[in-house]
Design a protein around this motif. Structure first.
Motif, PDB file in Angstrom:
ATOM      1  N   LEU A  22     -33.683 -12.667  -8.833  1.00 14.16           N
ATOM      2  CA  LEU A  22     -34.275 -11.346  -9.019  1.00 14.16           C
ATOM      3  C   LEU A  22     -35.722 -11.341  -8.522  1.00 14.16           C
ATOM      4  O   LEU A  22     -36.391 -12.378  -8.517  1.00 14.16           O
ATOM      5  N   ASN A  24     -38.315  -9.230  -9.665  1.00 17.14           N
ATOM      6  CA  ASN A  24     -39.327  -9.021 -10.701  1.00 17.14           C
ATOM      7  C   ASN A  24     -39.330 -10.211 -11.665  1.00 17.14           C
ATOM      8  O   ASN A  24     -38.296 -10.583 -12.217  1.00 17.14           O
ATOM      9  N   HIS A  27     -37.919  -9.705 -15.163  1.00 15.40           N
ATOM     10  CA  HIS A  27     -36.455  -9.680 -15.150  1.00 15.40           C
ATOM     11  C   HIS A  27     -35.908 -11.094 -15.112  1.00 15.40           C
ATOM     12  O   HIS A  27     -34.931 -11.413 -15.812  1.00 15.40           O
ATOM     13  N   CYS A  28     -36.543 -11.956 -14.294  1.00 14.17           N
ATOM     14  CA  CYS A  28     -36.088 -13.344 -14.213  1.00 14.17           C
ATOM     15  C   CYS A  28     -36.174 -14.004 -15.584  1.00 14.17           C
ATOM     16  O   CYS A  28     -35.252 -14.708 -16.004  1.00 14.17           O
ATOM     17  N   LEU A  30     -36.091 -12.587 -18.522  1.00 10.47           N
ATOM     18  CA  LEU A  30     -35.067 -12.068 -19.434  1.00 10.47           C
ATOM     19  C   LEU A  30     -33.703 -12.657 -19.105  1.00 10.47           C
ATOM     20  O   LEU A  30     -32.926 -13.013 -19.995  1.00 10.47           O
ATOM     21  N   ALA A  31     -33.403 -12.774 -17.790  1.00  9.00           N
ATOM     22  CA  ALA A  31     -32.130 -13.377 -17.391  1.00  9.00           C
ATOM     23  C   ALA A  31     -32.063 -14.828 -17.856  1.00  9.00           C
ATOM     24  O   ALA A  31     -31.005 -15.309 -18.277  1.00  9.00           O
ATOM     25  N   PRO A  79     -44.942  -5.173  -9.951  1.00 12.88           N
ATOM     26  CA  PRO A  79     -43.967  -6.187  -9.553  1.00 12.88           C
ATOM     27  C   PRO A  79     -44.353  -6.784  -8.197  1.00 12.88           C
ATOM     28  O   PRO A  79     -44.693  -6.050  -7.257  1.00 12.88           O
TER      29      PRO A  79
ATOM     30  N   ASP B  95     -38.836   0.883 -16.323  1.00  9.53           N
ATOM     31  CA  ASP B  95     -37.833  -0.031 -15.774  1.00  9.53           C
ATOM     32  C   ASP B  95     -36.494   0.375 -16.391  1.00  9.53           C
ATOM     33  O   ASP B  95     -36.204   0.031 -17.541  1.00  9.53           O
ATOM     34  N   VAL B  98     -33.875  -2.251 -18.224  1.00  9.87           N
ATOM     35  CA  VAL B  98     -34.409  -2.898 -19.421  1.00  9.87           C
ATOM     36  C   VAL B  98     -34.679  -1.849 -20.498  1.00  9.87           C
ATOM     37  O   VAL B  98     -34.432  -2.077 -21.684  1.00  9.87           O
ATOM     38  N   MET B 148     -38.927  -6.288 -24.653  1.00  5.98           N
ATOM     39  CA  MET B 148     -38.234  -5.505 -23.626  1.00  5.98           C
ATOM     40  C   MET B 148     -38.596  -4.028 -23.750  1.00  5.98           C
ATOM     41  O   MET B 148     -38.886  -3.354 -22.759  1.00  5.98           O
ATOM     42  N   SER B 152     -40.867  -2.386 -20.738  1.00  4.09           N
ATOM     43  CA  SER B 152     -40.134  -1.544 -19.789  1.00  4.09           C
ATOM     44  C   SER B 152     -40.615  -0.105 -19.812  1.00  4.09           C
ATOM     45  O   SER B 152     -40.339   0.646 -18.881  1.00  4.09           O
TER      46      SER B 152
END
Lengths: 163, 396
Positions: A22, A24, A27-28, A30-31, A79, B95, B98, B148, B152
């Protein structure tokens, strides 16, 4: 190979791939947390309750938060627009292949894969606690000392300098 | 008769499961239990919102909701319909993925933890060997969902609120777990059912065998409830949402049903942590007096739960909000040392009881350790601080 394991493995691998690819960084992170949770689920499926819950408590509860905080405190809120592949990808591939080779070698030599797997031992939390407090008490104390030292060091770094 | 009533839900569940073919029975029994937990605690949430608003109104010398239905008790239905038909506004800069996932990530762990709470005799969904650890492990996932939501939304206030919430939750999680450790040490098990079983029976003077009636248990219970209040972001620890400072914290940018989900998650967390406090310190589903054993066990659990909720509402209506530095000082300089000393006090108690010393001696020594350290710690922290009457420049 049952269905539950297949689902857990698929989710974990998908989350790990997402964490790598990913764009962002948040996001990474969270993944990555999802991948940690997937590994915890795999432990649980193997009947290792204590390890599974501790994995969840430490990695999802603490490490993921630490990663997220580090990202927020060191980068801007925008980002980043960088390529997915970092410049050192050739080295990365070499390291990955080396790690994979070692793992395959170790698993192939393991006794579990040859003979029929022995009856699964039912390990209770009590047994883990007794082992930690009797047989492995010295390593545990050493780790405790190390963590305390790290904690005190962090406090000293964070402390305001006395003028 | 009393036994029948005590086990009524277990019997009903067994007879329903018996109607299905053998292959489907585990699935049906799991679905039934999950539906019961969601249904019962979600309706408790609806009732509690009315009680809370009416109770706060009472404390603040006003009526509270009294228009919808008899005495305003249909207010949650009206609120629910309103939340469902309201427009769901998502900020353009947010976002999207999220932002959508955050409310779900708040609600799911909040419901998951009910799996290990023994609601009545034979009424626990899964009896994990490490039940208490499961509770804290799932509870730790809430921090990430708060982040989150705050991140977001792309809103300064919501990010600030999320940062405050995470800092507060991490700080208070330590005294929360450490005060629960005393019970685990004494019982010698992490399983919630075994913890409840260890509190069965009554003392010779008629008091039940609950842990709250021991010195370490009392101190542990008070520490646990303070930390639980902070962990669930309730007043006086509601800095993450402080309306007058950062509007509503991490859920400013949520509207309609997503906001309702946050609200639901918050109350579910409060009920769950109160349920854990009941399990650990207040004897779970055991009756307070031997003569009251006729009353079904699940009724005792919910009676205790409602009593704790009442205290939560009372505290919310009474205490002003803490400042950020006060919050952190309180957690690290008072709660943490007290929780550690309490562990020592529990260990001393354990060995005194095992040595066969009479009960009052154990009690005196335990109380001396807890009370002495409380007084010394309090004195030490207040040393050099002058408390004088505050003057306000603009508010008088």
């Amino acid at each position: 190979m049952n269905i539950v394991f297949a689902i857990i493995a698929a989710v974990t691998i998908a989350a790990a791939v997402a964490a790598m690819s990913l764009r962002n960084l948040v996001h990474c992170a969270l993944a990555l947390a999802v991948a940690f949770a997937g590994i915890a689920a795999a432990y649980l499926q193997l009947g290792a309750q204590f390890v599974g819950f501790t994995q969840l408590l430490v990695y999802v509860g603490a490490v993921a938060i630490l990663v997220v905080f580090a990202i927020l405190l060191t980068r801007g809120s925008e980002p980043p627009q960088q390529t997915v592949l970092s410049s050192g990808w050739i080295t990365g591939i070499l390291v990955t292949i080396a790690v994979l080779g070692i793992l395959v070698f170790a698993i192939a030599k393991s006794s579990l894969i040859k003979g029929e797997a022995a009856a699964q031992p039912t390990l209770t939390v009590r047994q883990i606690g007794e082992a930690l407090m009797n047989k492995f008490v010295l390593p545990m104390e050493v780790i405790g000392l190390l963590l305390t030292a790290a904690l005190i060091g962090a406090v000293i770094i964070a402390m305001k300098e006395e003028k | 008769m009393a036994d029948d009533l005590d086990q009524i839900f277990v019997t009903i569940s067994h007879s329903i499961v018996g109607l299905f073919p053998e292959f489907w029975q585990p699935v049906v029994s799991a679905i039934l239990a999950i539906a019961a937990i969601i249904g019962v605690f979600a309706s408790l949430f609806a009732v509690t919102t009315v009680f809370e608003r009416k109770g706060l109104g009472r404390i603040q010398n006003r009526y509270g909701p009294n228009r919808v239905g008899p005495f305003g008790f249909l207010q949650p239905a009206a609120d629910g319909i309103k939340a469902l038909i309201k427009e769901d506004v998502v900020p353009r800069a947010a976002d999207k993925v999220v932002h959508f996932l955050a409310p779900l990530a708040v609600v799911v762990p909040a419901f998951l933890v009910y799996a290990v709470l023994p609601i009545g005799r034979n009424m626990v969904l899964v009896d994990f060997d490490a039940g208490v650890l499961f509770f804290f492990a799932i509870g730790a996932a809430t921090e990430l969902s708060v982040f989150m939501a705050g991140w977001s939304s792309r809103n300064k206030y919501s990010l600030l609120g999320a940062m405050r919430a995470i800092a507060q939750m991490i700080s208070y999680e330590i005294p929360l777990i450490l005060s629960a450790v005393t019970v685990i040490m004494i019982v010698g098990s992490l399983s919630t059912t075994q913890i409840v079983n260890a509190q069965a029976g009554y003392h010779s003077i008629g008091l039940p065998n609950w842990f709250v009636f021991t010195p370490w248990g009392f101190a542990g219970f008070v520490l646990f409830m303070i930390a639980a209040t902070a962990e669930t972001n309730r007043s006086p620890f509601d800095l993450p949402e402080g309306e007058s400072e950062i509007i509503a914290g991490y859920y400013i940018e949520y509207s309609g049903f997503k906001f309702a989900l946050f609200f639901l998650g918050e109350y579910m967390g409060m009920f769950a942590i109160s349920g854990l406090a009941i399990t650990l310190f207040l004897g779970g589903w055991h009756a307070p007096l031997a003569a009251l054993e006729v009353v079904p066990s699940w009724m005792w659990f919910f009676a205790k739960l409602l009593a704790i909720i009442f205290v939560f509402i009372w505290v919310r209506g009474t205490l002003p909000r803490l400042r950020m530095d006060q919050l952190m000082n309180f957690a690290w300089k008072f709660m943490l040392p007290m929780a550690l000393i309490n562990i020592i006090s529990a260990a001393v108690w354990h060995f005194m009881v095992r040595a066969g010393l009479p009960g009052y001696q154990c009690w005196l020594v335990g109380a001396a350790i807890v009370a002495g350290s409380y007084i010394l710690l309090g004195r030490g922290l207040m040393e050099g601080k002058k408390i004088e009457k505050r003057t306000y420049r603009f508010a008088e």
